[in-house]
Design a protein around this motif. Sequence first.
Motif, PDB file in Angstrom:
ATOM      1  N   GLU A 128       0.735  -1.373   0.016  1.00 27.68           N
ATOM      2  CA  GLU A 128      -0.121  -0.172   0.070  1.00 27.68           C
ATOM      3  C   GLU A 128       0.935   1.484   0.056  1.00 27.68           C
ATOM      4  OE1 GLU A 128      -2.367  -0.376   3.197  1.00 27.68           O
ATOM      5  OE2 GLU A 128      -3.831  -1.940   2.438  1.00 27.68           O
ATOM      6  N   HIS A 129       2.139   1.345   0.291  1.00 30.59           N
ATOM      7  CA  HIS A 129       2.840   2.603   0.529  1.00 30.59           C
ATOM      8  C   HIS A 129       4.356   2.452   0.037  1.00 30.59           C
ATOM      9  CE1 HIS A 129      -0.204   3.980   3.458  1.00 30.59           C
ATOM     10  NE2 HIS A 129      -0.102   2.686   4.172  1.00 30.59           N
ATOM     11  N   THR A 130       4.651   3.417  -0.419  1.00 29.88           N
ATOM     12  CA  THR A 130       6.160   3.548  -0.940  1.00 29.88           C
ATOM     13  C   THR A 130       6.850   4.695  -0.460  1.00 29.88           C
ATOM     14  OG1 THR A 130       5.122   2.862  -3.247  1.00 29.88           O
ATOM     15  CG2 THR A 130       7.442   4.055  -3.195  1.00 29.88           C
ATOM     16  N   ALA A 131       8.060   4.512  -0.138  1.00 28.92           N
ATOM     17  CA  ALA A 131       9.107   5.736   0.446  1.00 28.92           C
ATOM     18  C   ALA A 131      10.267   5.782  -0.612  1.00 28.92           C
ATOM     19  CB  ALA A 131       9.440   5.378   1.772  1.00 28.92           C
ATOM     20  N   VAL A 132      10.778   6.893  -0.946  1.00 34.09           N
ATOM     21  CA  VAL A 132      11.936   7.037  -1.673  1.00 34.09           C
ATOM     22  C   VAL A 132      12.920   7.987  -0.705  1.00 34.09           C
ATOM     23  CG1 VAL A 132      12.935   8.257  -3.479  1.00 34.09           C
ATOM     24  CG2 VAL A 132      10.635   7.118  -3.841  1.00 34.09           C
ATOM     25  N   VAL A 133      13.910   7.645  -0.700  1.00 26.54           N
ATOM     26  CA  VAL A 133      15.179   8.373  -0.141  1.00 26.54           C
ATOM     27  C   VAL A 133      16.452   8.414  -1.179  1.00 26.54           C
ATOM     28  CG1 VAL A 133      16.931   8.121   1.695  1.00 26.54           C
ATOM     29  CG2 VAL A 133      14.745   7.390   2.367  1.00 26.54           C
ATOM     30  N   ARG A 134      16.709   9.739  -1.199  1.00 23.68           N
ATOM     31  CA  ARG A 134      18.056   9.913  -2.290  1.00 23.68           C
ATOM     32  C   ARG A 134      19.042  10.424  -1.369  1.00 23.68           C
ATOM     33  NH1 ARG A 134      15.291  13.735  -5.902  1.00 23.68           N
ATOM     34  NH2 ARG A 134      14.438  11.725  -6.719  1.00 23.68           N
ATOM     35  N   ILE A 135      20.348  10.182  -1.721  1.00 25.99           N
ATOM     36  CA  ILE A 135      21.650  10.638  -1.236  1.00 25.99           C
ATOM     37  C   ILE A 135      22.245  11.048  -2.407  1.00 25.99           C
ATOM     38  CG2 ILE A 135      23.799   9.688  -0.189  1.00 25.99           C
ATOM     39  CD1 ILE A 135      22.233   8.119   1.623  1.00 25.99           C
ATOM     40  N   GLU A 136      23.023  12.205  -2.133  1.00 21.55           N
ATOM     41  CA  GLU A 136      23.863  12.862  -3.273  1.00 21.55           C
ATOM     42  C   GLU A 136      25.039  13.763  -2.751  1.00 21.55           C
ATOM     43  OE1 GLU A 136      21.167  14.757  -6.430  1.00 21.55           O
ATOM     44  OE2 GLU A 136      20.098  15.205  -4.773  1.00 21.55           O
ATOM     45  N   ASN A 137      26.125  13.436  -3.340  1.00 21.03           N
ATOM     46  CA  ASN A 137      27.291  14.282  -3.192  1.00 21.03           C
ATOM     47  C   ASN A 137      28.143  13.946  -2.099  1.00 21.03           C
ATOM     48  OD1 ASN A 137      24.955  16.990  -4.286  1.00 21.03           O
ATOM     49  ND2 ASN A 137      26.866  16.050  -5.650  1.00 21.03           N
ATOM     50  N   ASP A 138      27.658  13.234  -1.065  1.00 18.89           N
ATOM     51  CA  ASP A 138      28.163  13.023   0.156  1.00 18.89           C
ATOM     52  C   ASP A 138      27.558  11.714   0.740  1.00 18.89           C
ATOM     53  OD1 ASP A 138      30.330  13.835   2.242  1.00 18.89           O
ATOM     54  OD2 ASP A 138      28.394  13.396   3.602  1.00 18.89           O
ATOM     55  N   HIS A 139      28.206  10.894   1.525  1.00 24.05           N
ATOM     56  CA  HIS A 139      27.678   9.554   1.545  1.00 24.05           C
ATOM     57  C   HIS A 139      26.534   9.749   2.775  1.00 24.05           C
ATOM     58  CE1 HIS A 139      31.810   8.823   0.138  1.00 24.05           C
ATOM     59  NE2 HIS A 139      31.093   7.644  -0.040  1.00 24.05           N
ATOM     60  N   THR A 140      26.251  10.675   3.523  1.00 22.05           N
ATOM     61  CA  THR A 140      25.278  10.456   4.440  1.00 22.05           C
ATOM     62  C   THR A 140      24.342  11.856   4.113  1.00 22.05           C
ATOM     63  OG1 THR A 140      26.690  11.789   6.167  1.00 22.05           O
ATOM     64  CG2 THR A 140      26.486   9.475   6.227  1.00 22.05           C
ATOM     65  N   ASN A 141      24.504  12.474   3.009  1.00 21.17           N
ATOM     66  CA  ASN A 141      23.685  13.723   2.594  1.00 21.17           C
ATOM     67  C   ASN A 141      22.454  13.427   2.040  1.00 21.17           C
ATOM     68  OD1 ASN A 141      23.213  16.373   2.410  1.00 21.17           O
ATOM     69  ND2 ASN A 141      24.042  16.075   0.143  1.00 21.17           N
ATOM     70  N   VAL A 142      21.333  13.143   2.913  1.00 20.45           N
ATOM     71  CA  VAL A 142      20.152  12.948   2.305  1.00 20.45           C
ATOM     72  C   VAL A 142      19.274  14.170   1.844  1.00 20.45           C
ATOM     73  CG1 VAL A 142      17.770  11.892   3.079  1.00 20.45           C
ATOM     74  CG2 VAL A 142      19.735  11.130   4.103  1.00 20.45           C
ATOM     75  N   THR A 143      19.096  13.954   0.444  1.00 16.59           N
ATOM     76  CA  THR A 143      18.522  15.196  -0.221  1.00 16.59           C
ATOM     77  C   THR A 143      17.347  15.335  -0.548  1.00 16.59           C
ATOM     78  OG1 THR A 143      19.362  14.412  -2.451  1.00 16.59           O
ATOM     79  CG2 THR A 143      20.865  15.874  -1.362  1.00 16.59           C
TER      80      THR A 143
END
Length: 415
Positions: A128-143
Motif C-alpha cells: 500500500e505504501h512507497t518511500a523514496v530516499v535519495r543521497i547525493e554528493n556525500d555519503h550521508t547527505n540525504v537530499t
Amino acid sequence: MDYISLLQSEMRPAFGCTEPIALAYAAAKAVSVLDEFPNHIHARCSANIIKNVKSVVIPNSGGRKGLTAAATLGAIVGHPERELEVLESATDEDRKWLGTLLDANFCTVSLAEGVDNLYIEITAETDEHTAVVRIENDHTNVTYVSVDGEIVSETVNEIKKAAKTEYAMTFDSIYEFVLTGDISGILPQIKQQVEYNTAISKEGLSNDYGSNIGQLLLLDEENPSLETKCKARAAAGSDARMSGCPLPVVICSGSGNQGLTVSVPIITTAEELGKSDDELYRALVFANLLTLYVKSGIGKLSAYCGVVSAGVVSVAGIAFLKGDSKDIIENTLVNGLASLSGIVCDGAKPSCAGKIAISLDGAFMGYKQARLNKNYQKGDGLVAYSVDETIRSIGAVAQGMKETDVVILNEMLKH
C-alpha cells in the motif's frame, strides 16, 4: 575559513567501505520512513557507487559482496541514526534473514544515468505504501525523502553550495593555520583516527585478509626501513577493510582507504622518531586538510584513484612532522602528484592495498627529490607554476576522466 568545522564534518568513523555502507544507510533510512518492513526495495545508483560496491566484502554480512547484499542488510538492521556505522549491530539472525531475502530477489538494482558521481536512490515498497530516499554528493547527505509521492524533505544541492565555500583554501592558508592555529576543536576526531586506524592496521598485519599486501611488504625483512613500515601498515589496514574486517576506520574525503593512507604513515613515523603528541596531531590536521584540498577538484568519487593523492599528502605530512621547510613540503606534494597521477580507480577491493603501497613508494621518492632539490621543473607536464595551480590541474585532469570511468565500469560488469 573554518577549518575545524570542515574537519569535523569530514572525519567520521565508518564501519566498512563507505559506498556499500552509504547504500545500507539509505536503505535503513527508507525503511524507517516507510515505518514498516517493505516487500521489495529498488536501488538506483550512479556508476561510481556500483563500481565501488561490486567487489568489496560487506562487514557483518557473512562474507557477501555486492549492491543487493549491502542494501538488503541495511534494510534489515535499520537504525539509520548510526549513519556510516549502520551495519555494526548486525546479528546472526540478521545474516540468516539476509540470505533468505537475497534468494527471494527482495532487492533489485539499476544504473542511474545523468547524475552526480555519488548518487543513491532507494525505493521501498509495501502493498500500500512507497518511500523514496535519495543521497547525493556525500555519503550521508540525504537530499530527498518522500512517502507515497508526498515530499517529506528536500535539500538538493546544499552540499554543492557548501563545497564552493569550504574548499576555497590554499596551501599557504592550511600551512599557516596548522603551524599557529588552535586545533583543540578537532582533537577528539584526530585521536580517534589514531586509535581506530592503528587498530585495523594491526589487524591486517596479524591475520589473513585479501592479498595480504601489508604482510608481503614485510616478508624477509628482519629490520624493515621506516618507509617499508609506513607502506606495510597503511596497506594492511586496507587489506583488512576491503575484506570485511569488523573494525571502524576514521575516513577522510569520504574514504576509509584515504583515511588510512593519510594517517597511518604519519603515526608510524611519529612513533619511530619519538615525536610529541602535539607534533603528531598537528601533522595529522595538516595532512587531513591537505587531502581535502587536493580532493576538492577531483571529487569524492572519480576514475582518478583517491589513495594516490592521499599517499602523496601523507608523505608531505611526514615532511611537516619532521620540521622540513615549506618549500620541501610543497615540492614533495608536487613531485608526487606529477609522478603518480593517472592510476585509475576500478572500485573498492583488495588491490586498493597495492595501490596504497605504490602511491606511498612514489611519494617517498618525491620527498627525496625535494630534500636534494632535484624537483620536477615548473611548466613540465602537469607541474604548474605554483603548488595551488598544480593541485587545480590535477583536479581538471580527474574531471576529464569521466569517460574513462564509464569504460572502467563497463569492463568490470563483464566479469
